[in-house]
Write a protein that holds these residues in place. Sequence first.
Motif, PDB file in Angstrom:
ATOM      1  N   TYR A 269       0.825  -1.210   0.000  1.00 39.26           N
ATOM      2  CA  TYR A 269       0.000   0.000   0.000  1.00 39.26           C
ATOM      3  C   TYR A 269       0.862   1.264   0.000  1.00 39.26           C
ATOM      4  O   TYR A 269       0.459   2.295  -0.559  1.00 39.26           O
ATOM      5  N   ALA A 270       2.047   1.202   0.586  1.00 40.43           N
ATOM      6  CA  ALA A 270       2.936   2.366   0.585  1.00 40.43           C
ATOM      7  C   ALA A 270       3.374   2.702  -0.830  1.00 40.43           C
ATOM      8  O   ALA A 270       3.577   3.884  -1.172  1.00 40.43           O
ATOM      9  N   ASN A 271       3.521   1.684  -1.670  1.00 39.58           N
ATOM     10  CA  ASN A 271       3.886   1.918  -3.067  1.00 39.58           C
ATOM     11  C   ASN A 271       2.695   2.381  -3.901  1.00 39.58           C
ATOM     12  O   ASN A 271       2.887   2.986  -4.964  1.00 39.58           O
ATOM     13  N   HIS A 272       1.492   2.093  -3.428  1.00 40.61           N
ATOM     14  CA  HIS A 272       0.277   2.418  -4.186  1.00 40.61           C
ATOM     15  C   HIS A 272      -0.781   2.985  -3.238  1.00 40.61           C
ATOM     16  O   HIS A 272      -1.761   2.316  -2.911  1.00 40.61           O
ATOM     17  N   PRO A 273      -0.597   4.204  -2.766  1.00 38.28           N
ATOM     18  CA  PRO A 273      -1.545   4.774  -1.801  1.00 38.28           C
ATOM     19  C   PRO A 273      -2.957   4.924  -2.345  1.00 38.28           C
ATOM     20  O   PRO A 273      -3.898   5.060  -1.558  1.00 38.28           O
TER      21      PRO A 273
END
Length: 448
Positions: A269-273
């Motif tokens: 999720y940090a890579n794809h907020p």
Amino acid sequence: STPGTAEIRVFSAYATTDGSTLDTGTVWAAVDGVRATSMEEGLLGIALAPDFATSKLVYVYLTTTDESVNQHIRVYRENAQGTGDFLGVVRTTLEPPAESANRNGGHLAFGVDGCLLAGIGDNGTPWNAQLFSGTDPVGGTEQTALCDAVCLGPSEFPTRSVPNDGATNFAGKVLRMAVEGASPAQPGPGNPFAAQPFVFGAGLRNPAGLAVHPLTGQVYVADRGNSLEAELDLVEAGGDEGWPCLDGTSISTTGSVACLSGYAPADVYANHPSWSAPIVSHAGNPVVTGVAAYTGLAYPAEFYGDVFYLLRDSARIYRLDLEPPCFMPSGSGLTPLPFHDSTNDGDFRAIYDLDGDGQYNNVGLSTLTAIAQGPSPIGADTLYVAGKQGNGFSDDSVIYRIEFATSYTPYAGPMGRVPDSCFAGIDSPFARTTCLPPGGPCPGQPDG
């Protein structure tokens, strides 16, 4: 039905009041050329046009025996005799050429904007859900590269780095289409992805239920997990549900996503907020199927506006509690509430002559496969559930009407669409550019 065919049946009355003779309905249309080699193939979806009263159009989604078109969407029109005539095929090649017998999705629903939505499974290849082009097989080296670029990096719908057929990849996505009778479907106006104008949302494994909430216009999808979690998603314009990097709220560390070993979902999720977490999830990966939004007055007020969905085995029905005036989920990771959750109470049974020997049988039909809202004999909208004996091709199915057995106070608030203020800061389905009326400029005409 016989191999290679399916039937659309209409049920308009009850054959008897005591249930000893079940109503088998009347055949509205026979659908031919159906490929059904597994329980995830066949006639998979059906949707009446929003203007059915005048256009008489019905759209169906099926896997076919025709290798040139594979999965496709057909349209039928009701004639003066009250049965359906085949008009044409409005969209073809919705699966890769090397089609799979599994994970085909296929549910249909019309949005509040008049556009037709279709949930397409990943067709057995997880990375289809994150690719806009190329439908040939994904090899091991390419899977590793995709895992690194997408799960552990910021890549969105990357271009394939190996030679491929360049065909449009619809698998693992929700499509939004403008349909007009038998004319070829067109991309819905204002769709979010310029590179793939038919796509509304992506990142799905096997959407086994799709429904549009009539009060909010929001799109709910029941997505079957791989091995970890089943999930219920709110698919928004341009949304990505994260498969195969995410399996529900968890991650796998083998196969196509082996690069995730040692990582956590938060890292993805940090890579794809902008990726969407499931509204609700069920650990243990039960088979989720069927979604419906309830907006009738035959149940207590607390159920009005709620979203109901099925866990196929052991007759389990769950709901998402949505509160007025907006009837929207308050976030992700919500607690699913059991509407009916029991493995041994025998509620879903029917007593009838099962095998034609003149003797009644007490038949259990607790494998739930579909749920929908419809009018009861007294005109109050209730939920209907299809129950099946098991997962075999020859198993019987029975449609049950779920009534509330005790006194109750129905919902007494406003019953139209929710106020515009409910969409503050988020996309409003009611503000989207609308599709052409399904009947087009000549509703009711035989040429579509």
